[in-house]
Design an enzyme around this catalytic site. Structure first.
Site, mmCIF file in Angstrom:
data_model
loop_
_atom_site.group_PDB
_atom_site.id
_atom_site.type_symbol
_atom_site.label_atom_id
_atom_site.label_comp_id
_atom_site.label_asym_id
_atom_site.label_seq_id
_atom_site.Cartn_x
_atom_site.Cartn_y
_atom_site.Cartn_z
ATOM 1 N N LYS A 26 -0.382 5.948 8.435
ATOM 2 C CA LYS A 26 0.382 5.339 9.518
ATOM 3 C C LYS A 26 0.363 6.244 10.749
ATOM 4 C CE LYS A 26 2.600 2.044 9.087
ATOM 5 N NZ LYS A 26 3.845 1.693 8.396
ATOM 6 N N GLU A 58 -5.436 -10.414 7.844
ATOM 7 C CA GLU A 58 -4.218 -10.320 8.634
ATOM 8 C C GLU A 58 -4.305 -11.312 9.789
ATOM 9 O OE1 GLU A 58 -1.364 -8.325 8.500
ATOM 10 O OE2 GLU A 58 -1.972 -7.620 6.513
ATOM 11 N N LYS A 76 -10.096 3.589 1.521
ATOM 12 C CA LYS A 76 -10.349 2.918 0.250
ATOM 13 C C LYS A 76 -11.525 3.558 -0.479
ATOM 14 C CE LYS A 76 -9.319 -1.403 2.670
ATOM 15 N NZ LYS A 76 -9.906 -2.684 3.125
ATOM 16 N N LEU A 89 0.844 -1.189 0.000
ATOM 17 C CA LEU A 89 0.000 0.000 0.000
ATOM 18 C C LEU A 89 0.881 1.241 0.000
ATOM 19 C CD1 LEU A 89 -2.687 -0.921 2.687
ATOM 20 C CD2 LEU A 89 -3.116 -0.600 0.251
ATOM 21 N N LYS A 134 -5.661 -0.908 10.050
ATOM 22 C CA LYS A 134 -4.495 -1.558 9.437
ATOM 23 C C LYS A 134 -3.801 -2.370 10.537
ATOM 24 C CE LYS A 134 -0.342 -0.722 6.678
ATOM 25 N NZ LYS A 134 0.541 -1.561 7.511
#
Length: 367
Positions: free
Chosen positions: A290, A156, A267, A66, A103
């Site tokens: 982040k 994940e 997204k 990403l 995330k």
């Protein structure tokens, strides 16, 4: 003539160690190195993963990285302008709201379903092929789904923080490395007991029908039997509300999320993703935001020197032990000799450290 430069070799080595669960640099250091190579036009950033003879099984579609925007690591200021501009550029047919999901700081996996039945579960591997980890996760994913076309579900693999702290924190540095070790090893009585403590959080659905990829609304995940124990957080956010929602996501990370979280992903709505497409490195319809690393203040006791990967002597701070994000920190990076001199770093100084990854933390401020 060498095929790769020193930075390129370091980048590829860091990628290999990361996927093996033994990172040699922090997430932020890796991101900065990748940005440096990208600006220099290096082709190595398009090499996903690493050469591994056990990567035998192809993904139905490539597992890309990403693109990302970083929160300021010292001030904690979110990347408001960059993120807002990104969303504005991705408005299509007056669709001004974007999907936001956590995330997770875990190990990526893809599940393949054929004719509605679970066919195989793969590790991320090199993004094109992965390891077969079906035996590791078979016990906790639905065996059937209500779709007859080929379906790929991305997720994940993580471990709840409370379980890690209770059972594994004294032996392992962090949850992500422990999970990587569990997934990469054969199933033994020891790993079998640990498999009960890991969780697959599904975050994306793709249907591949006669070579055409269609993105399916992730609201279907729960009705198909995924994320039952830990429902997936999902928000629809207007581009003008980025800052407010950012801090709410940060609060979710600190107080409510059961897993390690290093950011969130923005997204475009599923039905518009094929219009934006993908490049060789990342999808054009998504971007990661982040978070800044967590910090703590402690005292510098001494400085040690080690020979670094780039051929330089690297100063390492020996610290008064302090708890930071679930582990006791005793050492931290001091970057280079110039940083030590410029900041007049001496034993006895109070310093602020961050855990921008899962190995040696960094000193970001001398107090």
């Amino acid at each position: 003539m060498n095929k790769y430069t020193t930075d390129e070799k370091l980048y590829l080595e860091a990628k290999q160690k990361y996927y093996q669960g033994n990172p040699i640099m922090t997430d932020r250091e890796f991101d900065e190195l990748e940005a440096k190579l990208k600006s220099a036009g290096s082709a190595v950033i398009h090499i996903v993963g690493f050469g591994d003879r056990n990567l035998k099984f192809p993904h139905l579609t490539p597992m890309l990285s990403l693109s990302k925007y970083q929160t300021n690591k010292t001030s904690g200021k979110p990347p408001i302008e960059d993120a807002t501009n990104w969303m504005k550029k991705h408005i299509i047919e007056k669709q001004e709201h974007f999907e936001w999901t956590p995330k997770f700081d875990g190990n990526a996996a893809s599940l393949q379903y054929k004719n509605g039945k679970l066919h195989m579960i793969l590790s991320r591997g090199d993004g094109t092929k992965g390891r077969d980890i079906t035996d590791k996760l078979y016990h906790q994913v639905p065996k059937t789904i209500p779709e007859t076309a080929d379906v790929e579900i991305r997720g994940e693999v993580v471990m709840p923080r409370d379980i890690f702290q209770k059972k594994y924190a004294k032996e392992f540095a962090n949850e992500r490395n422990l999970v990587a070790g569990i997934l990469n090893k054969d199933v033994t009585p020891e790993t079998k007991s640990r498999l009960k403590d890991i969780v697959l959080m599904a975050v994306e659905i793709k249907k591949i029908d006669h070579g055409t990829v269609k993105y399916i609304n992730i609201d279907n995940l729960e009705s198909w039997g995924f994320n039952k124990q830990y429902p997936l957080e999902k928000y629809w956010v207007h581009y003008s509300d980025f800052e407010d929602r950012f801090y709410k996501m940060e609060e979710y990370r600190e107080k409510r999320c059961p897993f390690l979280l290093d950011g969130f992903v923005i997204k475009v709505a599923e039905k518009y993703r094929n219009q934006f497409g993908e490049n060789s490195h990342d999808p054009n319809w998504a971007v990661a935001i982040k978070f800044s690393p967590k910090d703590a203040v402690t005292e510098l006791i001494d400085i040690e020197w080690s020979f670094g990967k780039t051929g330089e002597y690297i100063p390492i701070a020996i610290l008064k032990p302090i708890s930071l994000d679930g582990t006791v920190v005793k050492r931290a990076s001091l970057y280079n000799a110039g940083y030590v001199l410029k900041n007049k770093i001496l034993p006895g100084k109070k310093v602020k450290i961050v855990k921008a990854g899962d190995i040696i933390p960094q000193i970001i401020e001398v107090l």
